[in-house]
Enzyme design. Structure first.
Site, short mmCIF file in Angstrom:
data_model
loop_
_atom_site.label_atom_id
_atom_site.label_comp_id
_atom_site.label_asym_id
_atom_site.label_seq_id
_atom_site.Cartn_x
_atom_site.Cartn_y
_atom_site.Cartn_z
N LYS A 151 44.85 28.04 47.22
CA LYS A 151 45.33 27.89 45.84
C LYS A 151 46.85 27.89 45.73
CE LYS A 151 43.15 31.54 44.28
NZ LYS A 151 42.42 31.95 45.52
N HIS A 211 35.54 38.42 47.43
CA HIS A 211 35.42 39.27 46.24
C HIS A 211 33.98 39.71 45.97
CE1 HIS A 211 39.56 38.38 45.46
NE2 HIS A 211 39.34 37.09 45.29
N ASN A 228 48.49 32.94 38.66
CA ASN A 228 48.14 34.00 39.60
C ASN A 228 49.07 34.03 40.82
OD1 ASN A 228 46.06 36.08 40.29
ND2 ASN A 228 45.70 34.76 42.04
#
Length: 451
Positions: free
Chosen positions: A119, A187, A142
């Protein structure tokens, strides 16, 4: 969205929460700010009620202001199981992320990038393309600079990295171009399984319509299945030429020899990769995703090519630290999941001494067994997850444990020989011993340079 006079709670006072609090205060909101940590700097917070430590749902009643909270803005790290989040939902108080808040005040078109890995690299790469094209470009999300800080700016485009945590709390967020790079286990300390994690990621597309673009990875089945679900136009990327590339409305990029080849609704072209410096198959996919996004926004291919030639990558992502006595030292501290470590190993030549470990994120380390057998002569495990990792990877290569990163670097240097690569790629988060992955990477680099 009217904020003046509203009573707003900000949960979490990290980078995102602090930016949201300052943004809200500047627009006349009355604030109550909270954080589970009691070690929070208060000097630069705006005026308002502050609560640190264990959460108390009574704070939603608004002890200082005499009225209940009208809105909750939650930082990405705040889990849905937070006592304040549960109480806010029970009282039907609207909850949003800083991403959602910022998007309501940014008029520039949004290019949003999500995915398990890549990302940040793709976000900065796209930002460099638009800057090369002369656009006034905001790059953040982010990645570092919260989107709310773009509000009121005169940007022509905002390129933002977006996490699954941020997407959990959107309602109107609508990027002009939404990019999904890949989906692998990560996650799983927050999500029940890969499907639930993928559902959070897929929210990136939920408010798009036929005027928007979904840039999707054809080579990742978990991502490509979204092509049948989105309402936006699909621009695909992958290594092989798709069978539909010659169709009138098809938009795709693929790899041929030393170039990215594209076909945008019947308009073909090439972007040379002769100057592209980033190693590994995963970075070629990153480049294809960035090219697709830029082409969707009608950026000229020669501008994309020029930006690629000037792009040298980001810190702590398969970053070369030094070569000493014929031994190459690589900092891949950003490799915080198994998929990222697989990519880093695939991009590495020569026998590898791998330093891994940290805080377990609930994933399966099993997929590392094959690349460890093929490439890694020694695995040095550190951190809280080292015993779990040893149990999962036993027999795949020689394994040693070290109490800290400094010890691991000494062991690696003692075992390394000319032609070897020593790489930090942890497959875990860093919070047992470091502030974040960046601090872990900086410490690794300092230790390597001191050898």
């Amino acid at each position: 969205m009217e904020l003046n006079g509203k009573h707003v709670m900000v949960i979490g006072l990290g980078v995102s929460g602090r930016a949201a609090a300052k943004f809200l205060a500047a627009r006349g909101a009355r604030l109550v700010m909270t954080d589970l940590s009691e070690d929070v700097a208060l000097a630069d917070l705006p005026a308002g009620e502050v609560h640190l430590g264990a959460e108390d749902p009574a704070w939603l009643a608004g002890s200082d202001f005499g009225d209940h909270v009208d809105l909750v803005v939650a930082s990405p790290g705040v889990p849905p199981t937070s006592a304040l989040m549960i109480a806010a939902r029970a009282h039907r108080i609207p909850i949003m992320s800083e991403l959602e808040l910022g998007s309501r005040f940014v008029s520039a078109p949004l290019i949003a990038i999500t995915g398990t890995n890549g990302k940040s690299t793709v976000t900065v790469m796209i930002g460099e393309i638009f800057k090369a094209a002369g656009w006034n470009t905001f790059v953040g999300g982010n990645l570092g600079t919260p989107l709310v800080e773009a509000a009121g700016g005169h940007h022509q485009v905002a390129v933002i990295e977006v996490s699954s945590y941020q997407l959990e709390l959107i309602s109107t967020f609508k990027p002009r171009v939404a990019i999904h790079l890949n989906l692998t286990d990560d996650h799983l300390d927050r999500y029940r399984n890969l499907e639930e994690y993928g559902q959070a990621k897929a929210r990136l597309f939920e408010n798009q319509d036929g005027d928007d673009w979904a840039v999707l990875n054809r080579d990742d089945a978990n991502v490509w299945k979204l092509a049948r679900q989105v309402r936006s136009r699909v621009f695909s990327f992958g290594f092989e030429r798709p069978a539909t590339s010659s169709q009138e409305n098809s938009c795709a990029v693929w790899r041929e020899s030393d170039a990215i080849v594209f076909d945008v609704a019947g308009n073909p072209g090439r972007i040379a990769l002769g100057g592209f410096k980033l190693p590994g198959r995963h970075n070629l996919l990153n480049a294809m995703a960035a090219a697709a996004a830029a082409l969707a926004m009608e950026i000229a291919p020669e501008v994309i090519e020029r930006a690629f030639a000037g792009f040298t990558g980001l810190p702590h992502r398969t970053e070369l630290v030094r070569v000493k006595d014929g031994i190459t030292y690589i900092d891949d501290s950003k490799g915080t999941n198994v998929g990222a470590v697989e990519e880093a190993l695939a991009a590495t030549t020569g026998p590898v001494i791998l330093i891994a470990g940290g805080v377990d994120k609930g994933g399966d380390y099993g997929p590392l067994r094959t690349p460890l057998k093929e490439k890694v002569k020694l695995l040095i495990l550190i951190g809280a997850a080292r015993e779990k990792m040893r149990a999962a990877l036993d027999g795949s290569t020689t394994i040693e444990s070290a109490p800290a990163l400094a010890d691991a670097v000494k062991i690696a240097a003692a075992h390394a020989r000319q032609g070897d690569t020593v790489m930090l790629s942890p497959a875990c988060s860093s919070f047992d011993q470091f502030k974040d992955y960046a601090e872990r990477g900086r410490v690794f680099q300092e230790l390597v340079r001191a050898l």
